[in-house]
Design a protein around this motif. Structure first.
Motif, PDB file in Angstrom:
ATOM      1  N   PRO A  55       0.832  -1.204   0.000  1.00  0.00           N
ATOM      2  CA  PRO A  55       0.000   0.000   0.000  1.00  0.00           C
ATOM      3  C   PRO A  55       0.868   1.256   0.000  1.00  0.00           C
ATOM      4  O   PRO A  55       1.994   1.257   0.513  1.00  0.00           O
ATOM      5  N   GLU A  56       0.354   2.336  -0.597  1.00  0.00           N
ATOM      6  CA  GLU A  56       1.114   3.584  -0.597  1.00  0.00           C
ATOM      7  C   GLU A  56       1.306   4.114   0.808  1.00  0.00           C
ATOM      8  O   GLU A  56       2.311   4.779   1.101  1.00  0.00           O
ATOM      9  N   LYS A  57       0.352   3.844   1.670  1.00  0.00           N
ATOM     10  CA  LYS A  57       0.459   4.209   3.076  1.00  0.00           C
ATOM     11  C   LYS A  57       0.259   2.956   3.910  1.00  0.00           C
ATOM     12  O   LYS A  57      -0.648   2.182   3.654  1.00  0.00           O
ATOM     13  N   GLY A  58       1.094   2.757   4.882  1.00  0.00           N
ATOM     14  CA  GLY A  58       0.979   1.577   5.714  1.00  0.00           C
ATOM     15  C   GLY A  58       2.018   0.533   5.367  1.00  0.00           C
ATOM     16  O   GLY A  58       2.842   0.714   4.458  1.00  0.00           O
ATOM     17  N   THR A  59       1.963  -0.556   6.087  1.00  0.00           N
ATOM     18  CA  THR A  59       2.961  -1.607   5.948  1.00  0.00           C
ATOM     19  C   THR A  59       2.530  -2.643   4.912  1.00  0.00           C
ATOM     20  O   THR A  59       1.350  -2.761   4.592  1.00  0.00           O
ATOM     21  N   ARG A 374      -1.635   2.918  -9.748  1.00  0.00           N
ATOM     22  CA  ARG A 374      -0.596   3.014  -8.726  1.00  0.00           C
ATOM     23  C   ARG A 374      -0.326   1.698  -8.003  1.00  0.00           C
ATOM     24  O   ARG A 374       0.484   1.674  -7.089  1.00  0.00           O
TER      25      ARG A 374
END
Length: 418
Positions: A55-59, A374
């Protein structure tokens, strides 16, 4: 994508269930087997499928599901914290008979009567045993990594001349052909290089040194095995290697790709002193993977000229392999039709390696969205659904496999691009 496809949240449990559901939705048990008079396959096929999402944000989020005749509803792997090893599966090595034939996948094969060799793992609560299918030419991904390490250690060079079967070529050229159109001759040439450099050594007919195994152990990838090749370049059943000696599992394969991926987050299970590839060797590996011609398994663009074509993972086909009429020609591989639309379309880049024999099909690679898309994830699939189940001579496997690739990618798009 419809709202109905979108999961509430991306986590390990929801990813595992999405993968399990996607496999079951393809109705693999209805696959027709020409070795059994065209009847549906007697035993649910072995399918080992793993995905790591970034993910673009997170683990990162990872899951691995496994199916076989003993587990037709699927097992969900228990992955150790930090994307460590699978803990609830006992992997058994594939096997062949004295004549070198794969025997586990015959219609009348009786697994209860076979003497299995352990590969890795212990059975835990809720777990079970899984026979790891031979990876077919996906094995070349392991050799690619090994050659990269050899170069980084100064024991070979990408531009070094290497002669095999009367042909002298640069190591980089052999490696490129080995990956992009799966040249077996190139694979043999690079096996001879590993032996000549002392990275693999035999004594008295036995393998006594294997630095590929040393590398995989240092990376924690204990189910990756590349055993009993010969100094003359032998790596198949006839040379004493092949089925049962060369092994991969989907989870360790995606972790090897994680190690190779130049833009992936740090691999959390690796120690700070774990081996790494130099930028040059990583670039050589990625160049070959990105130029893959054989989009015939999880992705199917190379088969767009085949009657009954089923779309797979929506990857762009590298245009370098297309002829003026749109047909594909790569090394010894030629595929029909006008495929130019697949070289200009697609939603993702798929840097990958496939494998295919009569009894086995595999595919593993790095998926990245073509802007403005993305998504970024890794995927690996190993199965016993080889070309004997293919509906056309140009195909590598049943159309159900690319359909599975499309289904998984659709899920990943809803999670990673929402």
């Amino acid at each position: 994508m419809t709202a109905a496809l979108k999961p509430v949240a991306l986590d390990a449990a929801s990813l595992a269930e999405a993968l399990r559901t996607a496999v079951l939705a393809q109705d693999f048990g209805a696959t027709l087997d020409p070795q059994d008079e065209g009847r549906p396959i007697r035993h649910f096929p072995s399918i080992d499928l793993a995905v790591v999402a970034f993910p673009e944000k997170g683990t990162p989020v990872a899951a691995n599901v496994l199916f076989s005749r003993e587990h037709p509803q699927g097992l969900v792997a228990d992955i150790a914290p930090g994307a460590g090893p699978v803990r609830n599966i006992r992997f058994l090595a594939d096997q062949r008979d004295a004549e070198g034939n794969s025997i586990a996948w015959r219609p009348a094969s009786d697994w209860s009567a076979m003497d299995w060799t352990p590969l890795a793992g212990e059975v835990g609560e809720g777990g079970g045993r899984v026979v790891a299918p031979y990876p077919a030419s996906l094995l070349k991904l392991m050799l690619l990594a090994g050659v990269g390490r050899l170069v980084d250690q100064g024991r070979a060079g990408w531009w070094q001349a290497l002669t095999y079967a009367g042909r002298e070529r640069a190591v980089s050229d052999w490696a490129y052909d080995m990956v992009t159109w799966s040249s077996n001759e190139a694979t043999s040439a690079l096996v001879t290089l590993m032996h000549a450099a002392g990275a693999i050594r035999r004594d008295g007919g036995r393998e006594v040194r294997n630095e590929l195994h040393t590398l995989f152990a240092a990376l924690g990838l204990t189910t990756l095995r590349f055993a009993n090749t010969t100094a003359e370049g032998g790596w198949g059943n006839g040379s004493g290697s092949g089925v049962g000696q060369i092994q991969m599992t989907a989870w360790d394969t995606v972790r090897l790709l994680w190690w190779l991926d130049p833009v992936a987050p740090r691999a959390p299970w690796l120690r700070a002193d774990a081996p790494r590839l130099s930028p040059e060797s990583r670039n050589q590996a990625m160049h070959a993977l990105q130029d893959q011609a054989l989009h015939q398994v999880l992705s199917s663009g190379a088969l767009g000229g085949v009657l009954g074509w089923v779309p797979g993972l929506p990857a762009r086909l590298p245009s370098r392999w297309l002829m003026p009429d749109g047909g594909l020609h790569a090394g010894e591989v030629s595929l029909p039709g006008d495929l130019r639309r697949f070289a200009t379309g697609g939603e993702v880049w798929f840097a990958h390696k496939t494998g295919n024999t009569e009894n086995y099909t595999s595919d593993a690679g790095i998926v990245r969205g073509i802007l403005p898309r993305r998504r970024h994830y890794l995927i690996a699939l190993l199965s016993n659904l080889g070309s004997r189940y293919a509906p056309h001579p140009s195909c590598s496997t049943t159309w159900r496999i690319p359909a599975l690739g499309a289904a998984v990618d659709a899920r990943m798009a809803t999670w990673l691009e929402s």
